[in-house]
Write an enzyme that holds these catalytic residues in place. Structure first.
Site, short mmCIF file in Angstrom:
data_model
loop_
_atom_site.label_atom_id
_atom_site.label_comp_id
_atom_site.label_asym_id
_atom_site.label_seq_id
_atom_site.Cartn_x
_atom_site.Cartn_y
_atom_site.Cartn_z
N GLU A 1 0.82 -1.18 0.00
CA GLU A 1 0.00 0.00 0.00
C GLU A 1 0.87 1.24 0.00
O GLU A 1 2.01 1.21 0.45
CB GLU A 1 -0.90 0.00 1.23
CG GLU A 1 -1.87 -1.16 1.30
CD GLU A 1 -2.81 -1.24 0.11
OE1 GLU A 1 -3.30 -0.19 -0.34
OE2 GLU A 1 -3.04 -2.35 -0.37
N ARG A 58 11.96 8.01 11.47
CA ARG A 58 11.23 7.60 12.68
C ARG A 58 10.09 6.65 12.32
O ARG A 58 9.86 5.64 13.00
CB ARG A 58 10.70 8.81 13.44
CG ARG A 58 11.77 9.53 14.23
CD ARG A 58 11.18 10.54 15.23
NE ARG A 58 10.31 11.53 14.62
CZ ARG A 58 10.72 12.68 14.09
NH1 ARG A 58 12.00 12.99 14.09
NH2 ARG A 58 9.85 13.52 13.57
#
Length: 84
Positions: free
Chosen positions: A1, A21
């Site tokens: 996705e 992150r």
């Protein structure tokens, strides 16, 4: 996705850090219940606006190019527009 994250007022280095992150946090998810010993990775393409009047489609095109460079470069990585 594929999904899009928009970070207003973010410079190139801050956008790279945010993407790293995200990549690290996805990799740290405990998914053994569903994946067994498998793991989940994420590849990210990052770009920033070049001007205040840039078309969103131009930014999306650069981000998409960086994303595919990340996927083709070994996956589970961050690639900034222009660094590939």
């Amino acid at each position: 996705e594929e999904f899009l994250v928009v970070l207003p007022e973010t410079d190139r280095e801050s956008a790279r850090q945010a993407a790293e992150r995200i990549r690290e946090q996805v990799g740290a998810l405990d998914l053994k219940r569903w994946l067994g010993e498998g793991s989940l990775t994420v590849s990210l393409g990052v770009t920033v606006s070049r001007s205040g009047h840039e078309a969103p489609s131009d930014m999306l095109r650069r981000a998409d190019t960086a994303l595919y460079a990340a996927k083709h470069g070994g996956r589970n990585r961050v690639v900034l527009d222009g660094d590939h």
